[in-house]
Design a protein around this motif. Structure first.
Motif, PDB file in Angstrom:
ATOM      1  N   ASP A 137       0.857  -1.190   0.000  1.00 32.67           N
ATOM      2  CA  ASP A 137       0.000   0.000   0.000  1.00 32.67           C
ATOM      3  C   ASP A 137       0.893   1.239   0.000  1.00 32.67           C
ATOM      4  OD1 ASP A 137      -2.007  -1.824   0.271  1.00 32.67           O
ATOM      5  OD2 ASP A 137      -2.472  -1.346   2.368  1.00 32.67           O
ATOM      6  N   GLY A 138       0.572   2.208  -0.834  1.00 32.02           N
ATOM      7  CA  GLY A 138       1.407   3.404  -0.861  1.00 32.02           C
ATOM      8  C   GLY A 138       0.911   4.425  -1.862  1.00 32.02           C
ATOM      9  N   VAL A 139       1.804   5.318  -2.231  1.00 37.45           N
ATOM     10  CA  VAL A 139       1.484   6.394  -3.164  1.00 37.45           C
ATOM     11  C   VAL A 139       2.559   6.441  -4.248  1.00 37.45           C
ATOM     12  CG1 VAL A 139       2.706   8.096  -1.737  1.00 37.45           C
ATOM     13  CG2 VAL A 139       0.951   8.868  -3.356  1.00 37.45           C
ATOM     14  N   ILE A 140       2.153   6.738  -5.454  1.00 37.46           N
ATOM     15  CA  ILE A 140       3.092   6.834  -6.570  1.00 37.46           C
ATOM     16  C   ILE A 140       3.840   8.158  -6.454  1.00 37.46           C
ATOM     17  CG2 ILE A 140       3.353   6.799  -9.074  1.00 37.46           C
ATOM     18  CD1 ILE A 140       2.259   4.209  -7.840  1.00 37.46           C
ATOM     19  N   SER A 141       5.167   8.076  -6.364  1.00 37.94           N
ATOM     20  CA  SER A 141       5.961   9.297  -6.228  1.00 37.94           C
ATOM     21  C   SER A 141       6.451   9.825  -7.568  1.00 37.94           C
ATOM     22  CB  SER A 141       7.165   9.044  -5.301  1.00 37.94           C
ATOM     23  OG  SER A 141       7.936   7.941  -5.750  1.00 37.94           O
ATOM     24  N   SER A 142       6.587   8.958  -8.579  1.00 34.95           N
ATOM     25  CA  SER A 142       6.985   9.419  -9.912  1.00 34.95           C
ATOM     26  C   SER A 142       6.749   8.307 -10.921  1.00 34.95           C
ATOM     27  CB  SER A 142       8.466   9.831  -9.939  1.00 34.95           C
ATOM     28  OG  SER A 142       9.310   8.705  -9.728  1.00 34.95           O
ATOM     29  N   THR A 143       6.580   8.698 -12.185  1.00 33.19           N
ATOM     30  CA  THR A 143       6.481   7.744 -13.289  1.00 33.19           C
ATOM     31  C   THR A 143       7.544   8.088 -14.325  1.00 33.19           C
ATOM     32  OG1 THR A 143       4.807   9.107 -14.400  1.00 33.19           O
ATOM     33  CG2 THR A 143       4.007   7.367 -12.960  1.00 33.19           C
ATOM     34  N   ARG A 144       8.068   7.059 -14.986  1.00 31.55           N
ATOM     35  CA  ARG A 144       9.184   7.254 -15.906  1.00 31.55           C
ATOM     36  C   ARG A 144       8.844   6.936 -17.356  1.00 31.55           C
ATOM     37  NH1 ARG A 144      12.319  10.439 -12.842  1.00 31.55           N
ATOM     38  NH2 ARG A 144      12.935   9.434 -10.882  1.00 31.55           N
ATOM     39  N   VAL A 145       7.701   6.333 -17.605  1.00 30.98           N
ATOM     40  CA  VAL A 145       7.342   5.943 -18.965  1.00 30.98           C
ATOM     41  C   VAL A 145       5.928   6.414 -19.270  1.00 30.98           C
ATOM     42  CG1 VAL A 145       8.880   3.938 -18.994  1.00 30.98           C
ATOM     43  CG2 VAL A 145       6.532   3.695 -18.161  1.00 30.98           C
ATOM     44  N   ARG A 146       5.561   6.292 -20.548  1.00 34.32           N
ATOM     45  CA  ARG A 146       4.220   6.664 -20.988  1.00 34.32           C
ATOM     46  C   ARG A 146       3.601   5.508 -21.743  1.00 34.32           C
ATOM     47  NH1 ARG A 146       5.364  12.774 -23.448  1.00 34.32           N
ATOM     48  NH2 ARG A 146       6.105  13.715 -21.481  1.00 34.32           N
ATOM     49  N   ASN A 147       2.305   5.605 -21.953  1.00 34.91           N
ATOM     50  CA  ASN A 147       1.607   4.574 -22.703  1.00 34.91           C
ATOM     51  C   ASN A 147       2.202   4.396 -24.100  1.00 34.91           C
ATOM     52  OD1 ASN A 147      -0.154   4.013 -20.629  1.00 34.91           O
ATOM     53  ND2 ASN A 147      -1.749   5.398 -21.373  1.00 34.91           N
ATOM     54  N   PHE A 148       2.286   3.139 -24.527  1.00 31.20           N
ATOM     55  CA  PHE A 148       2.726   2.732 -25.863  1.00 31.20           C
ATOM     56  C   PHE A 148       4.229   2.889 -26.088  1.00 31.20           C
ATOM     57  CE2 PHE A 148      -1.674   4.363 -26.285  1.00 31.20           C
ATOM     58  CZ  PHE A 148      -2.300   3.134 -26.463  1.00 31.20           C
ATOM     59  N   GLU A 149       4.959   3.198 -25.028  1.00 33.10           N
ATOM     60  CA  GLU A 149       6.416   3.207 -25.153  1.00 33.10           C
ATOM     61  C   GLU A 149       6.954   1.781 -25.066  1.00 33.10           C
ATOM     62  OE1 GLU A 149       8.392   5.715 -22.391  1.00 33.10           O
ATOM     63  OE2 GLU A 149       7.632   7.577 -23.245  1.00 33.10           O
ATOM     64  N   TYR A 150       8.066   1.532 -25.771  1.00 39.36           N
ATOM     65  CA  TYR A 150       8.748   0.247 -25.663  1.00 39.36           C
ATOM     66  C   TYR A 150       9.765   0.362 -24.531  1.00 39.36           C
ATOM     67  CZ  TYR A 150      11.347  -3.979 -26.792  1.00 39.36           C
ATOM     68  OH  TYR A 150      11.949  -5.213 -26.725  1.00 39.36           O
ATOM     69  N   VAL A 151       9.694  -0.570 -23.596  1.00 39.81           N
ATOM     70  CA  VAL A 151      10.626  -0.556 -22.474  1.00 39.81           C
ATOM     71  C   VAL A 151      11.396  -1.870 -22.450  1.00 39.81           C
ATOM     72  CG1 VAL A 151       9.239   1.017 -21.086  1.00 39.81           C
ATOM     73  CG2 VAL A 151       8.873  -1.434 -20.888  1.00 39.81           C
ATOM     74  N   SER A 152      12.598  -1.812 -21.935  1.00 41.95           N
ATOM     75  CA  SER A 152      13.443  -2.995 -21.823  1.00 41.95           C
ATOM     76  C   SER A 152      13.318  -3.595 -20.436  1.00 41.95           C
ATOM     77  CB  SER A 152      14.907  -2.630 -22.103  1.00 41.95           C
ATOM     78  OG  SER A 152      15.055  -2.075 -23.394  1.00 41.95           O
ATOM     79  N   VAL A 153      13.611  -4.871 -20.342  1.00 44.69           N
ATOM     80  CA  VAL A 153      13.545  -5.549 -19.048  1.00 44.69           C
ATOM     81  C   VAL A 153      14.494  -4.871 -18.063  1.00 44.69           C
ATOM     82  CG1 VAL A 153      15.284  -7.256 -19.744  1.00 44.69           C
ATOM     83  CG2 VAL A 153      13.737  -7.767 -17.857  1.00 44.69           C
ATOM     84  N   GLY A 154      14.017  -4.611 -16.865  1.00 46.97           N
ATOM     85  CA  GLY A 154      14.816  -3.942 -15.848  1.00 46.97           C
ATOM     86  C   GLY A 154      14.741  -2.432 -15.889  1.00 46.97           C
ATOM     87  N   GLU A 155      14.119  -1.872 -16.924  1.00 46.94           N
ATOM     88  CA  GLU A 155      14.010  -0.412 -17.021  1.00 46.94           C
ATOM     89  C   GLU A 155      13.004   0.110 -15.991  1.00 46.94           C
ATOM     90  OE1 GLU A 155      12.700   2.977 -20.349  1.00 46.94           O
ATOM     91  OE2 GLU A 155      13.206   0.932 -20.974  1.00 46.94           O
ATOM     92  N   GLU A 156      13.333   1.230 -15.382  1.00 52.49           N
ATOM     93  CA  GLU A 156      12.455   1.797 -14.363  1.00 52.49           C
ATOM     94  C   GLU A 156      11.146   2.282 -14.973  1.00 52.49           C
ATOM     95  OE1 GLU A 156      12.332   5.641 -11.332  1.00 52.49           O
ATOM     96  OE2 GLU A 156      14.279   4.775 -11.878  1.00 52.49           O
ATOM     97  N   ILE A 157      10.043   1.880 -14.350  1.00 53.52           N
ATOM     98  CA  ILE A 157       8.718   2.307 -14.790  1.00 53.52           C
ATOM     99  C   ILE A 157       8.189   3.423 -13.893  1.00 53.52           C
ATOM    100  CG2 ILE A 157       6.321   1.595 -15.111  1.00 53.52           C
ATOM    101  CD1 ILE A 157       7.290  -1.186 -15.747  1.00 53.52           C
ATOM    102  N   LEU A 158       8.305   3.213 -12.583  1.00 54.08           N
ATOM    103  CA  LEU A 158       7.797   4.201 -11.644  1.00 54.08           C
ATOM    104  C   LEU A 158       8.441   3.987 -10.281  1.00 54.08           C
ATOM    105  CD1 LEU A 158       5.550   2.575  -9.667  1.00 54.08           C
ATOM    106  CD2 LEU A 158       4.267   2.624 -11.797  1.00 54.08           C
ATOM    107  N   GLN A 159       8.199   4.940  -9.395  1.00 52.44           N
ATOM    108  CA  GLN A 159       8.634   4.832  -8.007  1.00 52.44           C
ATOM    109  C   GLN A 159       7.426   5.024  -7.106  1.00 52.44           C
ATOM    110  OE1 GLN A 159      11.908   7.416  -7.012  1.00 52.44           O
ATOM    111  NE2 GLN A 159      13.155   6.761  -8.738  1.00 52.44           N
ATOM    112  N   MET A 160       7.409   4.295  -6.003  1.00 55.92           N
ATOM    113  CA  MET A 160       6.318   4.446  -5.051  1.00 55.92           C
ATOM    114  C   MET A 160       6.871   4.371  -3.641  1.00 55.92           C
ATOM    115  SD  MET A 160       4.298   0.777  -5.280  1.00 55.92           S
ATOM    116  CE  MET A 160       3.229   1.244  -3.909  1.00 55.92           C
ATOM    117  N   LEU A 161       6.126   4.911  -2.699  1.00 58.32           N
ATOM    118  CA  LEU A 161       6.561   4.900  -1.310  1.00 58.32           C
ATOM    119  C   LEU A 161       5.363   4.761  -0.389  1.00 58.32           C
ATOM    120  CD1 LEU A 161       5.893   7.951   0.041  1.00 58.32           C
ATOM    121  CD2 LEU A 161       7.738   8.594  -1.495  1.00 58.32           C
TER     122      LEU A 161
END
Length: 245
Positions: A137-161
């Motif tokens: 349970d927490g709150v999203i502190s930041s997002t690093r990607v957008r819809n329809f972007e290609y991301v690689s395995v291990g790439e940061e998507i978001l941070q939460m706390l």
């Protein structure tokens, strides 16, 4: 030297005279109860990012989803093949009752069905990587990607706390800790918001810095009103007597 331009928690790591370190302000910052960097479990196109900064989520909530039509089709095919082998096994069991097949044929049919179930589970585990869920349970502190972007395995998507409980991490001279113990109270002042709060010493590092003769300390702070943001700089009142109320 302007102390304001020195990283807070590295302040006492400077090669300074220990006597001078005792006169330095006891600075620190607020930390959340827990925080996490959520990374992509697989490579692919992110088709849905369900959260934005400051959104509150519960453990198990789906945060993002990858495009996985091929993986879904593979799982469906594996489940269909498994069902066919299950029927074959059941048929062999019935034939055995009428002595129309051997025990070996029944065992082979069972083994083939069990293997198909294992293969279906492999595809199911791959498919589970197509969704990213909240670990707590927490709150999203930041997002690093957008819809329809290609991301690689291990790439940061978001941070939460999880800020339901907050800590104040600071570095203090060992002389200041001479008469202070776990559970003792400290006064913490946040100049930026002109706010003062009471903290309770929760942990003291078992290792001191041999040059500056300082030690890292964590204090639990009671911020039910959620006034103090995570990461805010504060200063411990050195005149605190360290006694519990």
């Amino acid at each position: 030297m302007r102390l304001g331009h020195v990283p807070i928690l590295a302040l006492y790591a400077l090669n300074v005279d220990p006597a001078f370190a005792q006169d330095l302000p006891i600075l620190g910052r607020t930390l959340p109860h827990q925080e996490a960097v959520i990374s992509a479990p697989r490579s692919g196109q992110l088709v849905e990012l369900y959260v934005e900064m400051a959104d509150r989520v519960s453990s198990g909530d789906v945060l993002a989803r990858f495009s996985c039509e091929i993986e879904q089709a593979q799982e469906n095919a594996a489940l269909a093949a498994s069902r066919a082998l299950e029927l074959q096994y059941q048929s062999q069991q019935q034939l055995q009752e009428f002595a129309s097949t051997s025990a070996l044929e029944v065992d082979i049919a069972l083994a083939e069905w069990q293997r198909s179930l294992a293969e279906a589970e492999i595809y199911a585990s791959i498919l589970r990587q197509c969704t990213v869920v909240a670990p707590f349970d927490g709150v999203i502190s930041s997002t690093r990607v957008r819809n329809f972007e290609y991301v690689s395995v291990g790439e940061e998507i978001l941070q939460m706390l999880d800020g339901t409980e907050k800590f104040f991490e600071f570095v203090a001279p060992i002389t200041w800790l001479a008469d202070r113990h776990i559970g003792d109270h400290v006064n913490i002042h946040f100049e930026a918001i002109q706010y003062e709060i009471m903290g309770s010493i929760d942990r003291i590092s078992p290792q001191i810095d041999p040059v500056s003769q300082t030690v890292r300390v964590w204090a639990v702070i009671d911020d039910e009103a959620n006034i103090i943001p995570v990461g805010m700089v504060g200063q411990v009142n050195q005149s605190s007597n360290g006694e519990n109320r």
